[in-house]
Scaffold this active site. Structure first.
Site, mmCIF file in Angstrom:
data_model
loop_
_atom_site.group_PDB
_atom_site.id
_atom_site.type_symbol
_atom_site.label_atom_id
_atom_site.label_comp_id
_atom_site.label_asym_id
_atom_site.label_seq_id
_atom_site.Cartn_x
_atom_site.Cartn_y
_atom_site.Cartn_z
ATOM 1 N N GLY A 108 -33.264 -4.646 73.408
ATOM 2 C CA GLY A 108 -32.425 -5.235 72.370
ATOM 3 C C GLY A 108 -31.315 -4.257 72.036
ATOM 4 N N THR A 109 -30.217 -4.791 71.536
ATOM 5 C CA THR A 109 -29.058 -3.912 71.374
ATOM 6 C C THR A 109 -28.661 -3.690 69.916
ATOM 7 O OG1 THR A 109 -27.712 -5.824 71.995
ATOM 8 C CG2 THR A 109 -28.150 -4.214 73.682
ATOM 9 N N THR A 110 -27.758 -4.460 69.340
ATOM 10 C CA THR A 110 -27.112 -4.031 68.097
ATOM 11 C C THR A 110 -27.619 -4.758 66.852
ATOM 12 O OG1 THR A 110 -25.146 -3.547 69.406
ATOM 13 C CG2 THR A 110 -24.876 -3.618 67.025
#
Length: 281
Positions: free
Chosen positions: A53-55
């Protein structure tokens, strides 16, 4: 004893014996192999490829706090998933946004939800927001062995402090170190770009609507410069997950609300592709 409890339908004695209000302590005593921190991975060469997962972004406003996340998960240079959910309610007055190894992060959130629910059932009251933040810190620290092999989990925790009457945000490092953020916070691969946007747009007197707009602007800027962060996808109707926590509790914006909010930001970007400009003085 186990066979007897199964045949009679009764719970084992361990479930009926008074003990710690911590669900993790309960597992550690009776089923320690189920705790994520007790798992042993075989030695590996190189980096383990797993969806990440990123931001995640969060911002406070006078009535509470907004926690939001983009929808993209990546695996190396590939898009592993376009519509992953990264923001979850922890309980009635708090939420967690996940960045890092997606599978481990989601599992940690589920364990955290159980931890808070177990405490409330045993003690008859909710943990303080600070207590919840500390419990999550312990869970992140227990994942340090995995993190050393490239499977880190670094969430954001946000909630409404009913005792202080305001929203609060807590950020973490990979070792479980906890810091309270004063106004806003970001984590994940696009965090540096999102933080830059939030730093210029934040004001102390934001309304709830302005706060939700701010997080979408920040996520858009992150997606603009970070390939691992996904922006609003109008064609697939995939929009950021946006949650608001106030004295009334946790609320997630519906798809239509998120679409309208993202649409207004996209429309404004047609005139100003780099987003709203902050005053120089």
């Amino acid at each position: 004893m186990e066979a007897n409890t199964r045949s009679t339908g009764r719970l084992p004695a361990a479930f009926l014996t008074p003990g710690s209000s911590s669900f993790m302590d309960f597992l550690g005593e009776h089923q320690p192999e189920m705790l994520p921190g007790n798992r042993q991975l075989p030695p590996v060469q190189g980096v383990i490829e797993a969806p990440h997962g990123t931001t995640i972004v969060a911002v406070t406003f006078p009535g509470g706090v907004v926690l939001a996340g983009d929808r993209r998960a990546t695996m190396g240079n590939m898009i592993a998933q376009r519509d992953i959910e990264k923001v979850f309610p922890a309980d009635e007055y708090s939420a967690v946004g996940i960045a890092g190894t997606a599978g481990l992060a989601v599992e940690m959130v589920k364990l955290f939800q159980l931890e808070l629910e177990h405490f409330e059932k045993v003690e008859g009251a909710q943990l303080s927001l600070e207590g919840k933040a500390n419990r999550l810190s312990t869970m992140i620290r227990s994942n340090l062995g995995m993190a050393m092999q490239g499977l880190a989990v670094v969430p954001l925790f946000a909630g409404y402090d009913v005792d202080r009457g305001r929203g609060r945000i807590f950020s973490y490092d990979v070792t479980g170190g906890r810091s309270e953020e004063r106004h806003f916070a970001t984590t994940g691969s696009g965090s540096v770009f999102a933080r830059g946007a939030m730093k210029k747009l934040f004001r102390d007197d934001l309304t709830e609507e302005q706060a939700t707009t701010l997080v979408v602007q920040a996520l858009y800027d992150a997606a603009d410069d970070d390939s691992a962060t996904g922006g609003p996808d109008v064609a697939r109707r995939i929009y950021p997950i946006i949650t608001v926590i106030t004295e009334d509790g946790f609320r997630r914006l519906g798809e239509d609300e998120a679409a309208e909010l993202a649409g207004s930001v996209l429309q404004a970007r047609l005139e100003q592709p780099d987003g709203p400009r902050a005053a120089l003085l």
